[in-house]
Write a protein that holds these residues in place. Sequence first.
Motif, mmCIF file in Angstrom:
data_model
loop_
_atom_site.group_PDB
_atom_site.id
_atom_site.type_symbol
_atom_site.label_atom_id
_atom_site.label_comp_id
_atom_site.label_asym_id
_atom_site.label_seq_id
_atom_site.Cartn_x
_atom_site.Cartn_y
_atom_site.Cartn_z
ATOM 1 N N ILE A 114 -31.915 -23.338 6.654
ATOM 2 C CA ILE A 114 -32.087 -23.993 5.350
ATOM 3 C C ILE A 114 -31.860 -22.997 4.224
ATOM 4 O O ILE A 114 -31.158 -23.282 3.248
ATOM 5 N N GLU A 115 -32.411 -21.815 4.360
ATOM 6 C CA GLU A 115 -32.236 -20.794 3.329
ATOM 7 C C GLU A 115 -30.786 -20.327 3.251
ATOM 8 O O GLU A 115 -30.292 -19.982 2.173
ATOM 9 N N ARG A 116 -30.086 -20.334 4.376
ATOM 10 C CA ARG A 116 -28.678 -19.927 4.409
ATOM 11 C C ARG A 116 -27.798 -20.851 3.559
ATOM 12 O O ARG A 116 -26.799 -20.429 3.003
ATOM 13 N N ILE A 117 -28.198 -22.134 3.409
ATOM 14 C CA ILE A 117 -27.420 -23.062 2.570
ATOM 15 C C ILE A 117 -27.975 -23.143 1.149
ATOM 16 O O ILE A 117 -27.591 -24.007 0.371
ATOM 17 N N GLY A 118 -28.898 -22.249 0.828
ATOM 18 C CA GLY A 118 -29.415 -22.163 -0.533
ATOM 19 C C GLY A 118 -30.491 -23.174 -0.873
ATOM 20 O O GLY A 118 -30.733 -23.458 -2.041
ATOM 21 N N GLN A 119 -31.178 -23.699 0.129
ATOM 22 C CA GLN A 119 -32.248 -24.661 -0.099
ATOM 23 C C GLN A 119 -33.577 -24.071 0.366
ATOM 24 O O GLN A 119 -33.609 -22.995 0.951
ATOM 25 N N ALA A 120 -34.655 -24.797 0.115
ATOM 26 C CA ALA A 120 -35.980 -24.358 0.546
ATOM 27 C C ALA A 120 -36.597 -25.454 1.417
ATOM 28 O O ALA A 120 -36.420 -26.641 1.139
ATOM 29 N N PRO A 121 -37.320 -25.075 2.473
ATOM 30 C CA PRO A 121 -38.011 -26.079 3.299
ATOM 31 C C PRO A 121 -39.028 -26.838 2.455
ATOM 32 O O PRO A 121 -39.683 -26.255 1.587
ATOM 33 N N LEU A 122 -39.152 -28.137 2.695
ATOM 34 C CA LEU A 122 -40.140 -28.937 1.974
ATOM 35 C C LEU A 122 -41.531 -28.641 2.534
ATOM 36 O O LEU A 122 -41.702 -28.490 3.749
ATOM 37 N N PRO A 123 -42.545 -28.562 1.652
ATOM 38 C CA PRO A 123 -43.908 -28.273 2.121
ATOM 39 C C PRO A 123 -44.424 -29.378 3.043
ATOM 40 O O PRO A 123 -44.064 -30.538 2.899
ATOM 41 N N ASP A 124 -45.259 -29.001 3.977
ATOM 42 C CA ASP A 124 -45.920 -29.936 4.899
ATOM 43 C C ASP A 124 -44.957 -30.767 5.731
ATOM 44 O O ASP A 124 -45.234 -31.923 6.053
ATOM 45 N N THR A 125 -43.794 -30.208 6.086
ATOM 46 C CA THR A 125 -42.853 -30.943 6.929
ATOM 47 C C THR A 125 -42.561 -30.210 8.233
ATOM 48 O O THR A 125 -41.652 -30.589 8.955
ATOM 49 N N ALA A 126 -43.327 -29.162 8.533
ATOM 50 C CA ALA A 126 -43.088 -28.382 9.748
ATOM 51 C C ALA A 126 -43.229 -29.271 10.978
ATOM 52 O O ALA A 126 -44.109 -30.117 11.067
ATOM 53 N N LEU A 127 -42.327 -29.075 11.919
ATOM 54 C CA LEU A 127 -42.280 -29.871 13.130
ATOM 55 C C LEU A 127 -41.858 -28.966 14.276
ATOM 56 O O LEU A 127 -40.904 -28.199 14.143
#
Length: 171
Positions: free
Chosen positions: A32-45
């Motif tokens: 996700i960081e490689r495409i310039g985005q950030a993981p959304l909070p509370d979505t870990a799976l």
Amino acid sequence: MANITVYQYRVPDQPGINLRGSQPRYGTRAAIERIGQAPLPDTALELDEGLLDANGFTRHEYLTYRIHIKHSHAYAGWTVPAGTSAGARLPVMGGDYDARLTERMFDPASGAVRCLRVVGANQRAGGDLWVRLDDTAELARFPEVPVDAALVINGRRLSEPGELAAPGLVE
């Protein structure tokens, strides 16, 4: 295979990505960081690493769709690949089903084709039916289906690894 942590993320040109029925996007933090985005909070799976592509993202064929078939006989599917003596083409009866995108070998000469594995749709013998996506124009771009299609997608979820194994599935 080992479990790996993935996160949902937003795609900038698709603001409604997290709405009900919208395509969920998951990937490892690094992907996700490689495409310039950030993981959304509370979505870990926690996800089996076998469900990720080489870039660290889940793929469409690893999703289970909850579909509703509005009326019987709108689509037909195969019990086993065509060209075998046991194969039969049966109508998919109206109702609610789980479905998964797969590739299926129907004829060795033409190779594998994209289809929708409709779980539990074989009303005669139990089991699944494989609906070829090239059989009807409205399914050709699944999971994008026209509003007036006989199939409605009511939700999506990541498939469990054991759900994916099926005879004729092309890996």
